[in-house]
Design a protein around this motif. Structure first.
Motif, PDB file in Angstrom:
ATOM      1  N   VAL A   4      18.293   0.172 -13.636  1.00  0.00           N
ATOM      2  CA  VAL A   4      16.973  -0.357 -13.265  1.00  0.00           C
ATOM      3  C   VAL A   4      15.876   0.357 -14.039  1.00  0.00           C
ATOM      4  O   VAL A   4      14.918  -0.273 -14.506  1.00  0.00           O
ATOM      5  N   LYS A   5      15.996   1.673 -14.215  1.00  0.00           N
ATOM      6  CA  LYS A   5      14.994   2.410 -14.988  1.00  0.00           C
ATOM      7  C   LYS A   5      15.009   1.983 -16.455  1.00  0.00           C
ATOM      8  O   LYS A   5      13.962   1.866 -17.076  1.00  0.00           O
ATOM      9  N   ILE A   6      16.194   1.739 -16.985  1.00  0.00           N
ATOM     10  CA  ILE A   6      16.296   1.311 -18.388  1.00  0.00           C
ATOM     11  C   ILE A   6      15.637  -0.053 -18.580  1.00  0.00           C
ATOM     12  O   ILE A   6      14.888  -0.271 -19.531  1.00  0.00           O
ATOM     13  N   VAL A   7      15.887  -0.974 -17.644  1.00  0.00           N
ATOM     14  CA  VAL A   7      15.268  -2.307 -17.721  1.00  0.00           C
ATOM     15  C   VAL A   7      13.757  -2.193 -17.570  1.00  0.00           C
ATOM     16  O   VAL A   7      12.998  -2.861 -18.286  1.00  0.00           O
ATOM     17  N   ALA A   8      13.292  -1.339 -16.660  1.00  0.00           N
ATOM     18  CA  ALA A   8      11.853  -1.170 -16.447  1.00  0.00           C
ATOM     19  C   ALA A   8      11.177  -0.628 -17.701  1.00  0.00           C
ATOM     20  O   ALA A   8      10.126  -1.127 -18.116  1.00  0.00           O
ATOM     21  N   ILE A   9      11.777   0.372 -18.319  1.00  0.00           N
ATOM     22  CA  ILE A   9      11.199   0.940 -19.542  1.00  0.00           C
ATOM     23  C   ILE A   9      11.231  -0.073 -20.675  1.00  0.00           C
ATOM     24  O   ILE A   9      10.274  -0.187 -21.449  1.00  0.00           O
ATOM     25  N   ALA A  10      12.309  -0.849 -20.769  1.00  0.00           N
ATOM     26  CA  ALA A  10      12.398  -1.882 -21.804  1.00  0.00           C
ATOM     27  C   ALA A  10      11.317  -2.946 -21.607  1.00  0.00           C
ATOM     28  O   ALA A  10      10.715  -3.423 -22.579  1.00  0.00           O
ATOM     29  N   LEU A  11      11.051  -3.332 -20.363  1.00  0.00           N
ATOM     30  CA  LEU A  11       9.988  -4.305 -20.087  1.00  0.00           C
ATOM     31  C   LEU A  11       8.621  -3.762 -20.482  1.00  0.00           C
ATOM     32  O   LEU A  11       7.800  -4.480 -21.067  1.00  0.00           O
ATOM     33  N   GLY A  55       2.737 -10.498 -22.090  1.00  0.00           N
ATOM     34  CA  GLY A  55       2.783  -9.053 -22.320  1.00  0.00           C
ATOM     35  C   GLY A  55       2.332  -8.268 -21.113  1.00  0.00           C
ATOM     36  O   GLY A  55       2.956  -7.283 -20.718  1.00  0.00           O
ATOM     37  N   VAL A  56       1.235  -8.723 -20.503  1.00  0.00           N
ATOM     38  CA  VAL A  56       0.725  -8.044 -19.304  1.00  0.00           C
ATOM     39  C   VAL A  56       1.719  -8.179 -18.157  1.00  0.00           C
ATOM     40  O   VAL A  56       1.975  -7.216 -17.420  1.00  0.00           O
ATOM     41  N   ALA A  57       2.309  -9.360 -17.991  1.00  0.00           N
ATOM     42  CA  ALA A  57       3.278  -9.567 -16.920  1.00  0.00           C
ATOM     43  C   ALA A  57       4.506  -8.678 -17.108  1.00  0.00           C
ATOM     44  O   ALA A  57       5.046  -8.137 -16.125  1.00  0.00           O
ATOM     45  N   ALA A  58       4.957  -8.486 -18.341  1.00  0.00           N
ATOM     46  CA  ALA A  58       6.104  -7.621 -18.593  1.00  0.00           C
ATOM     47  C   ALA A  58       5.784  -6.169 -18.255  1.00  0.00           C
ATOM     48  O   ALA A  58       6.612  -5.462 -17.662  1.00  0.00           O
ATOM     49  N   ILE A  59       4.589  -5.727 -18.598  1.00  0.00           N
ATOM     50  CA  ILE A  59       4.187  -4.358 -18.274  1.00  0.00           C
ATOM     51  C   ILE A  59       4.087  -4.168 -16.764  1.00  0.00           C
ATOM     52  O   ILE A  59       4.571  -3.171 -16.217  1.00  0.00           O
ATOM     53  N   VAL A  60       3.492  -5.128 -16.075  1.00  0.00           N
ATOM     54  CA  VAL A  60       3.353  -5.033 -14.616  1.00  0.00           C
ATOM     55  C   VAL A  60       4.724  -5.063 -13.942  1.00  0.00           C
ATOM     56  O   VAL A  60       4.988  -4.285 -13.015  1.00  0.00           O
ATOM     57  N   ALA A  61       5.619  -5.930 -14.410  1.00  0.00           N
ATOM     58  CA  ALA A  61       6.954  -6.004 -13.820  1.00  0.00           C
ATOM     59  C   ALA A  61       7.726  -4.704 -14.057  1.00  0.00           C
ATOM     60  O   ALA A  61       8.410  -4.211 -13.155  1.00  0.00           O
ATOM     61  N   GLY A  62       7.610  -4.130 -15.234  1.00  0.00           N
ATOM     62  CA  GLY A  62       8.277  -2.857 -15.519  1.00  0.00           C
ATOM     63  C   GLY A  62       7.748  -1.733 -14.667  1.00  0.00           C
ATOM     64  O   GLY A  62       8.506  -0.925 -14.133  1.00  0.00           O
ATOM     65  N   ALA A  63       6.424  -1.683 -14.518  1.00  0.00           N
ATOM     66  CA  ALA A  63       5.819  -0.643 -13.677  1.00  0.00           C
ATOM     67  C   ALA A  63       6.224  -0.827 -12.218  1.00  0.00           C
ATOM     68  O   ALA A  63       6.493   0.150 -11.509  1.00  0.00           O
ATOM     69  N   ALA A  64       6.287  -2.060 -11.762  1.00  0.00           N
ATOM     70  CA  ALA A  64       6.699  -2.328 -10.382  1.00  0.00           C
ATOM     71  C   ALA A  64       8.145  -1.886 -10.155  1.00  0.00           C
ATOM     72  O   ALA A  64       8.463  -1.313  -9.094  1.00  0.00           O
ATOM     73  N   LEU A  65       9.005  -2.131 -11.118  1.00  0.00           N
ATOM     74  CA  LEU A  65      10.395  -1.700 -10.985  1.00  0.00           C
ATOM     75  C   LEU A  65      10.491  -0.173 -10.921  1.00  0.00           C
ATOM     76  O   LEU A  65      11.299   0.377 -10.156  1.00  0.00           O
TER      77      LEU A  65
END
Length: 70
Positions: A4-11, A55-65
Protein backbone atom coordinates in the motif's frame (compact mmCIF):
# COMPACT_ATOMS: atom_id res chain seq x y z
CA UNK A 1 7.64 -1.41 3.14
CA UNK A 2 4.25 -2.88 2.31
CA UNK A 3 2.41 -2.78 -1.00
CA UNK A 4 0.00 0.00 0.00
CA UNK A 5 2.86 2.40 0.77
CA UNK A 6 4.53 1.58 -2.55
CA UNK A 7 1.29 2.25 -4.46
CA UNK A 8 0.74 5.49 -2.52
CA UNK A 9 4.24 6.76 -3.29
CA UNK A 10 3.88 5.74 -6.94
CA UNK A 11 0.60 7.69 -7.18
CA UNK A 12 2.17 10.77 -5.65
CA UNK A 13 5.18 10.62 -7.98
CA UNK A 14 3.02 9.96 -11.06
CA UNK A 15 0.69 12.83 -10.14
CA UNK A 16 3.62 15.18 -9.66
CA UNK A 17 5.14 14.20 -12.99
CA UNK A 18 1.76 14.66 -14.66
CA UNK A 19 1.51 18.19 -13.26
CA UNK A 20 5.08 19.09 -14.18
CA UNK A 21 5.17 17.74 -17.75
CA UNK A 22 1.48 17.91 -18.67
CA UNK A 23 1.70 15.02 -21.12
CA UNK A 24 4.00 12.85 -23.17
CA UNK A 25 4.67 12.02 -26.81
CA UNK A 26 5.45 8.75 -28.51
CA UNK A 27 6.20 7.67 -32.06
CA UNK A 28 3.94 5.18 -33.82
CA UNK A 29 5.18 3.46 -36.96
CA UNK A 30 2.54 2.61 -39.55
CA UNK A 31 3.05 0.77 -42.82
CA UNK A 32 1.47 2.64 -45.68
CA UNK A 33 2.41 0.78 -48.86
CA UNK A 34 4.13 -2.52 -49.63
CA UNK A 35 4.85 -2.73 -53.33
CA UNK A 36 7.13 -5.68 -54.04
CA UNK A 37 10.52 -5.04 -52.46
CA UNK A 38 9.64 -1.40 -51.81
CA UNK A 39 8.03 -0.56 -48.49
CA UNK A 40 6.94 2.92 -47.52
CA UNK A 41 6.28 3.63 -43.87
CA UNK A 42 5.21 6.67 -41.92
CA UNK A 43 6.16 7.57 -38.37
CA UNK A 44 3.43 9.49 -36.59
CA UNK A 45 4.13 11.42 -33.40
CA UNK A 46 1.22 11.11 -31.02
CA UNK A 47 0.78 13.41 -28.01
CA UNK A 48 -1.14 12.39 -24.90
CA UNK A 49 -2.16 15.27 -22.65
CA UNK A 50 -2.64 14.61 -18.95
CA UNK A 51 -5.34 16.82 -17.41
CA UNK A 52 -4.45 18.85 -14.33
CA UNK A 53 -7.31 17.31 -12.37
CA UNK A 54 -5.87 13.81 -12.99
CA UNK A 55 -2.49 14.82 -11.54
CA UNK A 56 -4.09 16.44 -8.52
CA UNK A 57 -6.39 13.45 -7.99
CA UNK A 58 -3.42 11.06 -8.08
CA UNK A 59 -1.55 13.11 -5.49
CA UNK A 60 -4.61 13.32 -3.23
CA UNK A 61 -5.29 9.58 -3.56
CA UNK A 62 -1.66 8.75 -2.74
CA UNK A 63 -1.66 11.04 0.28
CA UNK A 64 -4.95 9.54 1.47
CA UNK A 65 -3.52 6.04 1.20
CA UNK A 66 -0.49 7.07 3.25
CA UNK A 67 -2.60 8.74 5.94
CA UNK A 68 -5.30 6.07 6.21
CA UNK A 69 -2.88 3.17 6.67
CA UNK A 70 -1.18 4.66 9.78
Amino acid sequence: MNAVKIVAIALIVAGGLGLIYGGFTYTKKTDQVKLGPIELSVKDRETVNIPVWAGVAAIVAGAALLLVRK
